[in-house]
Write a protein that holds these residues in place. Structure first.
Motif, PDB file in Angstrom:
ATOM      1  N   GLN A   1      -8.783  37.834 -17.336  1.00 10.78           N
ATOM      2  CA  GLN A   1      -8.124  37.990 -16.328  1.00 10.78           C
ATOM      3  C   GLN A   1      -6.764  36.997 -16.657  1.00 10.78           C
ATOM      4  OE1 GLN A   1     -10.540  37.388 -12.988  1.00 10.78           O
ATOM      5  NE2 GLN A   1     -11.360  39.570 -12.650  1.00 10.78           N
ATOM      6  N   LYS A   2      -7.173  35.848 -16.723  1.00 13.19           N
ATOM      7  CA  LYS A   2      -6.065  34.986 -17.077  1.00 13.19           C
ATOM      8  C   LYS A   2      -5.179  35.362 -18.392  1.00 13.19           C
ATOM      9  CE  LYS A   2      -5.023  30.194 -17.518  1.00 13.19           C
ATOM     10  NZ  LYS A   2      -5.483  28.819 -17.648  1.00 13.19           N
TER      11      LYS A   2
ATOM     12  N   ALA B   1      -7.462  35.467 -27.121  1.00 14.40           N
ATOM     13  CA  ALA B   1      -7.223  36.778 -26.712  1.00 14.40           C
ATOM     14  C   ALA B   1      -7.794  37.610 -27.867  1.00 14.40           C
ATOM     15  CB  ALA B   1      -5.902  37.330 -26.375  1.00 14.40           C
ATOM     16  N   ARG B   2      -7.236  37.331 -28.920  1.00 14.11           N
ATOM     17  CA  ARG B   2      -7.740  38.298 -30.161  1.00 14.11           C
ATOM     18  C   ARG B   2      -9.502  38.054 -30.407  1.00 14.11           C
ATOM     19  NH1 ARG B   2      -5.333  37.788 -36.137  1.00 14.11           N
ATOM     20  NH2 ARG B   2      -6.401  39.186 -37.056  1.00 14.11           N
ATOM     21  N   LEU B   3      -9.865  36.815 -30.025  1.00 14.05           N
ATOM     22  CA  LEU B   3     -11.324  36.683 -30.029  1.00 14.05           C
ATOM     23  C   LEU B   3     -12.299  37.346 -29.258  1.00 14.05           C
ATOM     24  CD1 LEU B   3     -13.441  34.571 -31.504  1.00 14.05           C
ATOM     25  CD2 LEU B   3     -13.044  32.895 -29.570  1.00 14.05           C
ATOM     26  N   ILE B   4     -11.612  37.538 -27.955  1.00 13.66           N
ATOM     27  CA  ILE B   4     -12.316  38.193 -26.975  1.00 13.66           C
ATOM     28  C   ILE B   4     -12.104  39.765 -27.247  1.00 13.66           C
ATOM     29  CG2 ILE B   4     -12.280  38.890 -24.392  1.00 13.66           C
ATOM     30  CD1 ILE B   4     -11.231  35.908 -23.966  1.00 13.66           C
TER      31      ILE B   4
ATOM     32  N   ARG C   1       0.071  25.788 -27.384  1.00 15.26           N
ATOM     33  CA  ARG C   1      -0.688  26.477 -26.136  1.00 15.26           C
ATOM     34  C   ARG C   1      -0.501  28.142 -26.367  1.00 15.26           C
ATOM     35  NH1 ARG C   1       1.023  23.876 -21.292  1.00 15.26           N
ATOM     36  NH2 ARG C   1      -0.649  22.803 -21.627  1.00 15.26           N
ATOM     37  N   GLY C   2       0.592  28.509 -26.597  1.00 17.12           N
ATOM     38  CA  GLY C   2       0.824  30.038 -26.974  1.00 17.12           C
ATOM     39  C   GLY C   2      -0.077  30.489 -28.058  1.00 17.12           C
ATOM     40  N   LEU C   3      -0.444  29.809 -29.102  1.00 15.66           N
ATOM     41  CA  LEU C   3      -1.095  30.185 -30.281  1.00 15.66           C
ATOM     42  C   LEU C   3      -2.501  30.172 -29.822  1.00 15.66           C
ATOM     43  CD1 LEU C   3      -1.170  30.687 -33.276  1.00 15.66           C
ATOM     44  CD2 LEU C   3      -1.314  28.246 -33.633  1.00 15.66           C
ATOM     45  N   LEU C   4      -3.056  29.196 -29.330  1.00 11.18           N
ATOM     46  CA  LEU C   4      -4.379  29.292 -28.652  1.00 11.18           C
ATOM     47  C   LEU C   4      -4.574  30.469 -27.952  1.00 11.18           C
ATOM     48  CD1 LEU C   4      -4.974  25.524 -28.430  1.00 11.18           C
ATOM     49  CD2 LEU C   4      -5.835  26.682 -30.020  1.00 11.18           C
TER      50      LEU C   4
END
Length: 98
Positions: A87-88, A54-57, A46-49
């Motif tokens: 936001q999430k 975030a990096r993708l965005i 979950r954390g890795l995804l």
């Protein structure tokens, strides 16, 4: 769209063409996922995804020069979906579209 695909390929563990899985080295200084799984260590999926998302965005926003609508199109999501994910994930102040 191809520029985004090429830019994000290493982040997502894809070949430059974006179609075949590539070896998954720790290109960003993070843990070596293959080694972790081979040695029976646990992986915080979950954390890795979330970090990958975030990096993708962030990368899409950078390539879109901060324009959320363009970044959303690159990521093939609705603008409102992208804003909600930002936001999430706590990605700071929302860039303005202009």
């Amino acid at each position: 769209a191809r520029d985004v695909q090429r830019a994000l390929a290493p982040t997502l563990g894809l070949s430059p063409a974006g179609t075949e899985p590539a070896e998954m080295p720790a290109t960003d200084g993070g843990p070596d996922i293959r080694q972790m799984l081979r040695s029976n260590e646990s992986v915080d999926m979950r954390g890795l995804l979330q970090r990958m998302e975030a990096r993708l965005i962030e990368t899409a926003l950078d390539l879109a020069e901060g324009r959320v609508t363009r970044a959303a199109a690159m990521l093939r999501v609705k603008r409102t979906t992208l804003i909600g994910r930002m936001q999430k994930l706590g990605l700071g102040a929302l860039p303005l579209d202009g």
